[in-house]
Every structure is written in C-alpha cells, then in structure tokens.
Design a protein around this motif. Structure first.
Motif, short mmCIF file in Angstrom:
data_model
loop_
_atom_site.label_atom_id
_atom_site.label_comp_id
_atom_site.label_asym_id
_atom_site.label_seq_id
_atom_site.Cartn_x
_atom_site.Cartn_y
_atom_site.Cartn_z
N ALA A 1 20.24 -21.53 3.08
CA ALA A 1 21.12 -22.28 2.93
C ALA A 1 21.93 -22.70 4.21
CB ALA A 1 22.30 -21.87 2.04
N ALA A 2 21.78 -21.93 5.07
CA ALA A 2 22.41 -22.28 6.62
C ALA A 2 21.74 -21.57 7.58
CB ALA A 2 24.07 -22.12 6.58
N THR A 3 21.51 -21.84 8.91
CA THR A 3 21.21 -21.07 10.07
C THR A 3 22.20 -21.01 10.86
OG1 THR A 3 18.82 -21.57 9.17
CG2 THR A 3 19.42 -20.81 11.55
N ILE A 4 22.90 -20.01 11.50
CA ILE A 4 23.77 -19.90 12.33
C ILE A 4 23.46 -19.13 13.73
CG2 ILE A 4 25.67 -20.21 11.06
CD1 ILE A 4 26.37 -17.22 11.20
N VAL A 5 23.74 -19.32 14.76
CA VAL A 5 23.55 -18.80 16.00
C VAL A 5 24.86 -17.90 16.38
CG1 VAL A 5 23.07 -18.93 18.41
CG2 VAL A 5 21.98 -20.54 16.85
N ASP A 6 24.65 -16.37 16.51
CA ASP A 6 25.73 -15.64 16.85
C ASP A 6 25.49 -14.58 17.78
OD1 ASP A 6 28.02 -14.48 16.57
OD2 ASP A 6 27.97 -13.51 14.65
N SER A 7 25.67 -14.65 18.83
CA SER A 7 25.75 -13.76 19.95
C SER A 7 26.29 -12.28 19.52
CB SER A 7 25.87 -14.02 21.45
OG SER A 7 27.21 -14.49 21.53
N GLU B 1 21.60 -12.58 1.32
CA GLU B 1 22.20 -13.95 0.93
C GLU B 1 21.50 -15.13 1.54
OE1 GLU B 1 25.28 -15.06 3.79
OE2 GLU B 1 26.26 -13.21 2.77
N ARG B 2 21.48 -16.08 1.18
CA ARG B 2 20.77 -17.38 1.68
C ARG B 2 21.01 -17.74 2.98
NH1 ARG B 2 21.11 -22.27 -2.10
NH2 ARG B 2 19.20 -22.73 -0.84
N ALA B 3 21.69 -17.38 3.73
CA ALA B 3 21.99 -17.63 5.16
C ALA B 3 21.12 -16.83 6.09
CB ALA B 3 23.60 -17.59 5.64
N LEU B 4 20.85 -17.43 7.23
CA LEU B 4 20.00 -16.95 8.24
C LEU B 4 20.72 -16.87 9.54
CD1 LEU B 4 16.03 -17.63 9.15
CD2 LEU B 4 17.97 -17.40 10.97
N VAL B 5 21.11 -15.42 10.07
CA VAL B 5 21.58 -15.36 11.45
C VAL B 5 20.76 -15.03 12.49
CG1 VAL B 5 23.41 -14.01 12.46
CG2 VAL B 5 23.46 -14.39 9.88
N LEU B 6 20.72 -16.00 13.68
CA LEU B 6 20.29 -15.70 14.77
C LEU B 6 21.11 -14.99 15.73
CD1 LEU B 6 18.62 -19.24 15.44
CD2 LEU B 6 17.33 -17.10 13.86
N GLY B 7 20.65 -13.66 15.99
CA GLY B 7 21.55 -12.61 16.67
C GLY B 7 21.13 -12.79 18.03
N ALA B 8 21.74 -11.80 18.94
CA ALA B 8 21.40 -11.58 20.32
C ALA B 8 20.02 -11.16 20.65
CB ALA B 8 22.50 -10.33 20.84
N ILE B 9 19.42 -10.63 19.65
CA ILE B 9 17.91 -10.20 19.92
C ILE B 9 17.10 -11.61 19.90
CG2 ILE B 9 17.48 -10.14 17.24
CD1 ILE B 9 15.82 -7.68 18.05
N THR C 1 26.14 -11.00 16.79
CA THR C 1 25.50 -10.01 15.87
C THR C 1 24.08 -9.70 16.86
OG1 THR C 1 26.31 -11.39 13.97
CG2 THR C 1 24.01 -10.07 14.03
N THR C 2 24.04 -8.25 16.83
CA THR C 2 22.97 -7.80 17.47
C THR C 2 21.62 -8.07 17.29
OG1 THR C 2 24.26 -5.94 17.96
CG2 THR C 2 21.84 -5.77 18.49
N PHE C 3 21.32 -7.96 15.81
CA PHE C 3 19.97 -8.33 15.37
C PHE C 3 19.79 -9.70 14.63
CE2 PHE C 3 18.80 -4.39 16.60
CZ PHE C 3 19.42 -3.28 16.30
N MET C 4 18.72 -10.04 13.83
CA MET C 4 18.13 -11.13 13.21
C MET C 4 18.46 -10.61 11.86
SD MET C 4 14.66 -13.16 13.44
CE MET C 4 14.72 -14.79 12.47
N TYR C 5 19.02 -11.64 11.08
CA TYR C 5 19.41 -11.32 9.56
C TYR C 5 18.72 -12.55 8.75
CZ TYR C 5 22.07 -7.38 10.91
OH TYR C 5 22.44 -6.00 10.95
N LEU C 6 17.54 -12.08 8.26
CA LEU C 6 16.86 -13.19 7.37
C LEU C 6 17.53 -13.58 6.02
CD1 LEU C 6 13.00 -12.64 8.22
CD2 LEU C 6 14.55 -14.64 8.91
N HIS C 7 17.19 -14.66 5.42
CA HIS C 7 17.59 -14.63 4.04
C HIS C 7 16.54 -13.94 3.29
CE1 HIS C 7 14.88 -17.80 5.06
NE2 HIS C 7 14.61 -18.38 4.03
#
Length: 236
Positions: free
Chosen positions: A117-123, A215-223, A125-131
C-alpha cells in the motif's frame, strides 16, 4: 531517512556546583557527569531547516553508509562526473514515500499482483521490512534452497538464519542465494546476500536482514542504502 531530527540546543548544564551554558550542534551530544537535561522546543526547526533558512546550504542532504563508517552531508554532496546517479521521485511530509514497480528475488518477482500500500525510505530503520504478501514467498524460497557449505540455524518462525563453516567467507552466501532487488521508477537497488545477511550473536551464524512488516507497507531501511550515496533533494 525521513528527515533530520537533530536540533541546535542551548541549555544550562550543571557539573557539580559549577553551572555552564552548553551548546550541542548536530544529531546528539553526550557528556558524562552532567546533571542538566536537554529539553528542546519541538517548534524549533531541524538543523538542516535552520541552515537553509540562513541560506548557508541548499535544502538537500545526503547519506553515505559504509560498514562501520558513514558521512552525512548537509547541502548537495560533491559531484563526481565518474559516478552515475539515478533519481526517483519521493513524496510526503512525514516520510519519504516512493513508488515501487516490483521487488525480486533473483529473477522472480515477489507478489507481483499484491503490491504494498505504501513504500517508504527510512534510514532510521536498520533492516528492510517487506509487506507480508512479498515476505512469505521470500522466506519459503530461502528455506527451500539447499547448499552443501551452509547449514540452517535455529531461528524464530518468521526469520531465516544459516551457519557458515569455520573460516568460511561471506562469498558463500552469494554463491548460494539470490540478490534481493527493488525496482523504482528511474532507479534499481540490488542487494547481494552478503549485504542483506547480518552477523548474529553466535559465531559463524548469519541471519537475513529482511523481515515481515506484518502490514501492507514496505520499508526500505539503512540496509538498502549501504555502500551508496543516497541524496535527498528536498528542492525538487
């Protein structure tokens, strides 16, 4: 990733019976044996916003993280004609949201019919969190892969870990598993297994730094940003 939370603070610090006016410029300041408490005014601008308002820098910052070291640049980083730069559009005030075209494990798309539902970039957040729709097939594929040199290691039900042989290098991970690739409009971020596995507490054990966001969001983290200079151009 979503902004700079550091603030320029002016507060009174007390060391024993001697009061001092202390100043902290940057993300944080740590002093031992200090009784004063920093109490920032949340209405104040961030460090970058203050420098922009003073016309000392342009409204741009960049992050470059490489292993144990990194660089935070306020204002545009130095340009290098030898370096190719890819751009993608980011939107949002609270977070930097980007448009995901697809995410792949090797050449296989993960949940192509169920995008986040959304993809955000967040340095931050250490890791990557997939929906969840994309994480579950990723986890199943990693568990199904068999490699002679790598042995599965104990891990929670929603994580994946392996054990390297004594003296084994991270190149063994790259030989066994596939890259995780995020495709955005105008930019592609690809991580080899040696980049998205991290060393666990047990010697020789490495775990996948990609987790279920539940959840339906994806987080692109520092990794996802490691070994790249990521520029946040807030002007354009």
């Amino acid at each position: 990733g979503r902004g700079l939370d550091g603030r320029r603070l002016l507060d009174q610090l007390r060391r024993g019976d001697r009061a001092e006016v202390g100043r902290a410029d940057g993300i944080s300041a740590t002093q031992r044996d200090v009784d004063g408490v920093f109490e920032p005014d949340r209405t104040l601008p961030t460090v970058l916003e203050e420098l922009v308002s003073q016309r000392r820098v342009a409204n741009v910052f960049a992050l470059c993280m490489c292993g144990r070291r990194g660089t935070l640049t306020l204002g545009p980083p130095r340009s290098d004609p030898r370096r190719a730069t890819s751009w993608t559009l980011a939107k949002g005030d609270s977070f930097y949201g980007v448009q995901l075209q697809r995410i792949q494990l090797g050449a296989t798309a993960l949940a192509p019919k169920e995008p986040p539902a959304a993809t955000i970039v967040d340095s931050g957040t250490t890791f990557m969190y997939l929906h969840s729709a994309a994480f579950l097939p990723l986890l199943a594929a990693m568990r199904a892969r068999r490699c002679v040199t790598l042995k599965p290691a104990a891990a929670p039900s929603d994580e994946f870990c392996v054990r390297l042989p004594f003296g084994g290098s991270l190149a063994l991970l790259d030989r066994c598993y596939d890259n995780v690739t995020v495709v955005l409009p105008g930019a592609t971020l690809s991580m080899p297994p040696s980049a998205y596995f991290y060393a666990a507490e047990d010697a020789g054990q490495y775990c996948m730094g990609v987790f279920n966001n539940y959840e339906r969001a994806l987080v692109l983290g520092a990794i996802n940003m490691m070994y790249r200079e990521v520029i946040f151009d807030r002007l354009n």
